[in-house]
Design a protein around this motif. Structure first.
Motif, PDB file in Angstrom:
ATOM      1  N   GLN A  28       0.987  -1.114  -0.100  1.00 50.37           N
ATOM      2  CA  GLN A  28       0.102  -0.065   0.091  1.00 50.37           C
ATOM      3  C   GLN A  28       0.842   1.082  -0.053  1.00 50.37           C
ATOM      4  O   GLN A  28       0.319   2.276  -0.309  1.00 50.37           O
ATOM      5  CB  GLN A  28      -0.775   0.108   1.260  1.00 50.37           C
ATOM      6  CG  GLN A  28      -1.911  -1.107   0.958  1.00 50.37           C
ATOM      7  CD  GLN A  28      -2.867  -0.933   2.397  1.00 50.37           C
ATOM      8  OE1 GLN A  28      -2.739  -0.321   3.403  1.00 50.37           O
ATOM      9  NE2 GLN A  28      -3.560  -2.148   2.702  1.00 50.37           N
ATOM     10  N   ALA A  29       2.178   1.176   0.374  1.00 53.27           N
ATOM     11  CA  ALA A  29       2.887   2.071   0.533  1.00 53.27           C
ATOM     12  C   ALA A  29       3.827   2.390  -0.730  1.00 53.27           C
ATOM     13  O   ALA A  29       4.733   3.140  -0.713  1.00 53.27           O
ATOM     14  CB  ALA A  29       3.986   2.110   1.897  1.00 53.27           C
ATOM     15  N   GLU A  30       3.486   1.808  -1.721  1.00 54.10           N
ATOM     16  CA  GLU A  30       4.039   1.820  -3.060  1.00 54.10           C
ATOM     17  C   GLU A  30       4.224   3.373  -3.341  1.00 54.10           C
ATOM     18  O   GLU A  30       3.333   4.114  -3.411  1.00 54.10           O
ATOM     19  CB  GLU A  30       3.769   0.797  -3.895  1.00 54.10           C
ATOM     20  CG  GLU A  30       4.541  -0.234  -4.590  1.00 54.10           C
ATOM     21  CD  GLU A  30       3.849  -0.940  -5.609  1.00 54.10           C
ATOM     22  OE1 GLU A  30       3.260  -0.514  -6.702  1.00 54.10           O
ATOM     23  OE2 GLU A  30       4.005  -2.328  -5.550  1.00 54.10           O
ATOM     24  N   GLY A  31       5.494   3.869  -3.634  1.00 55.22           N
ATOM     25  CA  GLY A  31       5.357   5.191  -4.147  1.00 55.22           C
ATOM     26  C   GLY A  31       6.128   5.895  -3.078  1.00 55.22           C
ATOM     27  O   GLY A  31       6.337   7.028  -3.363  1.00 55.22           O
ATOM     28  N   THR A  32       6.311   5.332  -1.869  1.00 53.79           N
ATOM     29  CA  THR A  32       6.945   6.167  -0.619  1.00 53.79           C
ATOM     30  C   THR A  32       8.216   5.449  -0.444  1.00 53.79           C
ATOM     31  O   THR A  32       8.295   4.327   0.272  1.00 53.79           O
ATOM     32  CB  THR A  32       6.029   5.932   0.331  1.00 53.79           C
ATOM     33  OG1 THR A  32       5.878   4.670   0.826  1.00 53.79           O
ATOM     34  CG2 THR A  32       4.913   6.981   0.215  1.00 53.79           C
ATOM     35  N   PRO A  33       9.422   6.023  -0.977  1.00 52.65           N
ATOM     36  CA  PRO A  33      10.584   4.993  -0.939  1.00 52.65           C
ATOM     37  C   PRO A  33      11.202   4.668   0.421  1.00 52.65           C
ATOM     38  O   PRO A  33      11.832   4.020   0.778  1.00 52.65           O
ATOM     39  CB  PRO A  33      11.612   5.960  -1.722  1.00 52.65           C
ATOM     40  CG  PRO A  33      10.820   6.645  -2.689  1.00 52.65           C
ATOM     41  CD  PRO A  33       9.591   6.976  -2.011  1.00 52.65           C
ATOM     42  N   GLU A  34      10.672   5.687   1.353  1.00 51.81           N
ATOM     43  CA  GLU A  34      10.961   5.456   2.686  1.00 51.81           C
ATOM     44  C   GLU A  34      10.814   3.790   3.123  1.00 51.81           C
ATOM     45  O   GLU A  34      11.301   3.484   4.347  1.00 51.81           O
ATOM     46  CB  GLU A  34      10.341   6.364   3.745  1.00 51.81           C
ATOM     47  CG  GLU A  34      10.697   7.770   3.639  1.00 51.81           C
ATOM     48  CD  GLU A  34      10.127   8.565   2.086  1.00 51.81           C
ATOM     49  OE1 GLU A  34       9.216   7.834   1.863  1.00 51.81           O
ATOM     50  OE2 GLU A  34      10.420   9.532   1.840  1.00 51.81           O
ATOM     51  N   ASN A  35       9.759   3.178   2.603  1.00 44.58           N
ATOM     52  CA  ASN A  35       9.558   1.777   3.024  1.00 44.58           C
ATOM     53  C   ASN A  35      10.209   0.775   2.269  1.00 44.58           C
ATOM     54  O   ASN A  35       9.766  -0.355   2.259  1.00 44.58           O
ATOM     55  CB  ASN A  35       8.142   1.614   2.824  1.00 44.58           C
ATOM     56  CG  ASN A  35       7.139   2.608   3.717  1.00 44.58           C
ATOM     57  OD1 ASN A  35       7.388   2.178   5.027  1.00 44.58           O
ATOM     58  ND2 ASN A  35       6.301   3.397   3.285  1.00 44.58           N
ATOM     59  N   LEU A  36      11.302   1.215   1.803  1.00 46.93           N
ATOM     60  CA  LEU A  36      12.145   0.072   1.000  1.00 46.93           C
ATOM     61  C   LEU A  36      12.848  -1.190   1.755  1.00 46.93           C
ATOM     62  O   LEU A  36      13.165  -0.767   3.005  1.00 46.93           O
ATOM     63  CB  LEU A  36      13.177   0.512   0.215  1.00 46.93           C
ATOM     64  CG  LEU A  36      12.904   1.829  -1.071  1.00 46.93           C
ATOM     65  CD1 LEU A  36      14.314   2.484  -1.629  1.00 46.93           C
ATOM     66  CD2 LEU A  36      12.021   1.235  -1.812  1.00 46.93           C
ATOM     67  N   ARG A  50      20.768  13.087 -12.685  1.00 49.37           N
ATOM     68  CA  ARG A  50      20.351  13.616 -11.519  1.00 49.37           C
ATOM     69  C   ARG A  50      19.965  12.373 -10.623  1.00 49.37           C
ATOM     70  O   ARG A  50      18.898  11.873 -10.923  1.00 49.37           O
ATOM     71  CB  ARG A  50      19.363  14.812 -11.632  1.00 49.37           C
ATOM     72  CG  ARG A  50      18.957  15.413 -10.259  1.00 49.37           C
ATOM     73  CD  ARG A  50      18.001  16.439 -10.353  1.00 49.37           C
ATOM     74  NE  ARG A  50      17.689  16.988  -8.993  1.00 49.37           N
ATOM     75  CZ  ARG A  50      16.515  17.019  -8.667  1.00 49.37           C
ATOM     76  NH1 ARG A  50      15.414  17.124  -9.474  1.00 49.37           N
ATOM     77  NH2 ARG A  50      15.936  17.463  -7.449  1.00 49.37           N
ATOM     78  N   ILE A  51      19.969  12.360  -9.109  1.00 49.98           N
ATOM     79  CA  ILE A  51      19.593  11.307  -8.306  1.00 49.98           C
ATOM     80  C   ILE A  51      18.159  11.973  -7.695  1.00 49.98           C
ATOM     81  O   ILE A  51      18.367  13.137  -7.119  1.00 49.98           O
ATOM     82  CB  ILE A  51      20.559  11.196  -7.347  1.00 49.98           C
ATOM     83  CG1 ILE A  51      21.905  10.532  -7.944  1.00 49.98           C
ATOM     84  CG2 ILE A  51      20.172  10.315  -6.245  1.00 49.98           C
ATOM     85  CD1 ILE A  51      21.703   9.332  -8.681  1.00 49.98           C
ATOM     86  N   LEU A  52      17.266  11.487  -8.063  1.00 53.06           N
ATOM     87  CA  LEU A  52      16.046  11.925  -7.427  1.00 53.06           C
ATOM     88  C   LEU A  52      15.751  11.295  -5.987  1.00 53.06           C
ATOM     89  O   LEU A  52      14.942  11.895  -5.263  1.00 53.06           O
ATOM     90  CB  LEU A  52      14.827  11.452  -8.355  1.00 53.06           C
ATOM     91  CG  LEU A  52      15.002  11.773  -9.721  1.00 53.06           C
ATOM     92  CD1 LEU A  52      13.748  11.362 -10.666  1.00 53.06           C
ATOM     93  CD2 LEU A  52      15.298  13.337  -9.836  1.00 53.06           C
ATOM     94  N   PHE A  53      16.277  10.062  -5.651  1.00 55.37           N
ATOM     95  CA  PHE A  53      16.229   9.357  -4.250  1.00 55.37           C
ATOM     96  C   PHE A  53      17.192   8.467  -4.246  1.00 55.37           C
ATOM     97  O   PHE A  53      17.755   7.980  -5.221  1.00 55.37           O
ATOM     98  CB  PHE A  53      14.642   8.845  -4.464  1.00 55.37           C
ATOM     99  CG  PHE A  53      14.892   7.936  -3.075  1.00 55.37           C
ATOM    100  CD1 PHE A  53      14.008   8.595  -1.998  1.00 55.37           C
ATOM    101  CD2 PHE A  53      15.067   6.824  -2.828  1.00 55.37           C
ATOM    102  CE1 PHE A  53      14.017   7.918  -0.600  1.00 55.37           C
ATOM    103  CE2 PHE A  53      15.021   5.862  -1.906  1.00 55.37           C
ATOM    104  CZ  PHE A  53      14.221   6.727  -0.463  1.00 55.37           C
ATOM    105  N   GLY A  54      17.728   8.687  -2.916  1.00 53.13           N
ATOM    106  CA  GLY A  54      18.875   7.786  -2.586  1.00 53.13           C
ATOM    107  C   GLY A  54      18.695   7.296  -1.119  1.00 53.13           C
ATOM    108  O   GLY A  54      18.248   7.966  -0.229  1.00 53.13           O
ATOM    109  N   LYS A  55      19.003   5.899  -1.011  1.00 49.55           N
ATOM    110  CA  LYS A  55      19.103   5.545   0.201  1.00 49.55           C
ATOM    111  C   LYS A  55      20.424   4.721   0.512  1.00 49.55           C
ATOM    112  O   LYS A  55      20.639   3.615  -0.291  1.00 49.55           O
ATOM    113  CB  LYS A  55      18.065   4.403   0.566  1.00 49.55           C
ATOM    114  CG  LYS A  55      18.304   3.606   1.900  1.00 49.55           C
ATOM    115  CD  LYS A  55      16.988   2.470   2.085  1.00 49.55           C
ATOM    116  CE  LYS A  55      17.302   1.807   3.316  1.00 49.55           C
ATOM    117  NZ  LYS A  55      16.189   0.487   3.350  1.00 49.55           N
ATOM    118  N   ASN A  56      21.429   5.154   1.388  1.00 52.13           N
ATOM    119  CA  ASN A  56      22.747   4.800   1.457  1.00 52.13           C
ATOM    120  C   ASN A  56      23.311   4.494   0.002  1.00 52.13           C
ATOM    121  O   ASN A  56      24.203   3.360  -0.341  1.00 52.13           O
ATOM    122  CB  ASN A  56      22.691   3.297   2.150  1.00 52.13           C
ATOM    123  CG  ASN A  56      22.158   3.500   3.688  1.00 52.13           C
ATOM    124  OD1 ASN A  56      22.384   4.421   4.311  1.00 52.13           O
ATOM    125  ND2 ASN A  56      21.289   2.523   4.218  1.00 52.13           N
TER     126      ASN A  56
END
Length: 393
Positions: A28-36, A50-56
């Motif tokens: 359900q949280a698809e589209g919210t990268p914080e839940n990867l 350009r980096i639009l989102f990064g996690k580590n």
């Protein structure tokens, strides 16, 4: 004891329900990268880098068979796909996943490339590397050289297949950001796209003794509209990995997920990839920013035969993927004054584009003409000109 045993099916049921609830929440949280799930991930605008989102995304990690996108890229840049590859004992001895080629057999390079990318065969990877680079080590050096050329300074290749490896210089590894840079180069190559998108490929060895059919194992190609290409990977150290690209409308996106679970969580990489792609598709819009034919004020020149010099810049309008709250700014960075002599075409500054305070592009500012330094001859000529004009008695 019998009563305790009766609890076991119930506990298993409860744990299963809880696990399914967790998966449901994440879906359900698809589209919210914080839940990867992935330990490291990145979303890149393929058009600008350009980096639009990064996690580590700058963390150095093993990459497993996502390595093979570089294997194919280097092969396409240095070899003819009609060349004939002879299989060595080393290539034939590679562990699973294998095509099961045998020492001494000969294959067309193109066929081994399909084997490499569609079913990720490790023996085909080594046969290709030895043919193109002379040795596996020679081919790895070519891979590392290409990585540096692309600005991937935290990537180190040891093998062409991505099996866990380490030598005196380090581990076979990359970062999510570097792997996205490599994929950005790959999708510019039409042959790369053609090979990696082929549903299946049938071929024989050059002597016609054995026939093979390889099937494309990249499930992402059927998961999302506009999927361009991608490569899976798994080793005990790397976990499940994936690098993929998608084009939809005016957007081209690249995603990378590294260490995205271990058995039995094979589907997590797809969930994370879709979440990242949907985030880019839903939360970003394309916007034209910057300036074209920018007018710049002339610069003053100290000790010059002219007081000022005209300057120009190559700054241009550019398209970026932006969120609603992203802020674009532009700054002209030139000195207040130049000191003679000044050469025509001399670099004297830059025009810098920023998004949210981070540099996304820059353009040179250079002089239009030269300005010579004041010397004795020039001073005498000035005096003569004034005398001829009657300004000196």
């Amino acid at each position: 004891m019998k009563k305790r045993k009766k609890w076991k099916p119930y506990l298993v049921c409860v744990l299963t329900v809880l696990l399914m609830m967790e998966i449901s929440i994440r879906v359900q949280a698809e589209g919210t990268p914080e839940n990867l799930y992935a330990r490291s991930a990145v979303l890149m605008d393929a058009d600008t880098g350009r980096i639009l989102f990064g996690k580590n995304d700058n963390e150095v990690m093993p990459m497993a068979s996502t390595t093979k996108i570089m294997t194919l890229l280097v092969t396409l840049e240095h070899a003819d796909l009609d060349e004939i590859v002879e299989v060595s004992a080393r290539a034939a001895s590679m562990p699973d996943v294998q095509l099961h080629i045998r020492e001494g057999e000969r294959y067309r390079l193109q066929d081994l490339c399909y084997s490499l990318m569609l079913e990720s065969h490790n023996d085909s990877a080594v046969a290709i590397a030895e043919h193109v680079g002379g040795t596996v080590e020679g081919f790895a050096a070519m891979m590392n050289q290409k990585a540096k050329h692309l600005g991937c300074y935290h990537t180190y290749f040891i093998s062409p297949n991505g099996l866990d490896a380490e030598d005196e210089h380090g581990k076979h590894s990359t970062t999510a950001r570097d792997l996205a840079r490599i994929m950005r180069c790959c999708i510019k190559n039409e042959t790369f796209l053609s090979i990696t998108r082929e549903p299946s490929w049938t071929f024989t060895d050059m002597d016609g003794n054995r026939s093979f059919t390889v099937q494309n194992k990249n499930a992402f190609l059927q998961m999302m509209e506009g999927a361009l290409t991608g490569k899976t990977g798994f080793t005990n150290e790397a976990g499940y990995c994936y690098v993929g690209a998608l084009e939809r409308g005016e957007k081209r996106l690249i995603t990378v997920v590294l260490a995205c679970g271990w058995p039995n969580h094979k589907t997590w990489k797809w969930m994370d990839t879709k979440a990242l792609m949907n985030y880019g598709l839903e939360d970003y819009h394309k916007e034209t920013v910057g300036s074209d034919r920018m007018a710049l004020e002339p610069l003053s020149v100290m000790d010059g035969q002219k007081e000022k010099v005209e300057i120009l810049t190559d700054a241009a309008l550019e398209d970026f993927l932006l969120k609603e709250d992203d802020e674009f700014t532009m700054k002209v960075m030139v000195p207040d004054i130049l000191k003679a002599p000044v050469q025509a075409g001399e670099l004297v500054g830059s025009v810098v584009y920023y998004i949210n305070g981070q540099i996304v592009d820059l353009f040179p500012v250079y002089t239009v003409s030269e300005v010579k330094k004041i010397d004795l001859e020039w001073r005498l000529r000035q005096v003569i000109d004034l005398w001829q004009m009657g300004n000196i008695l």
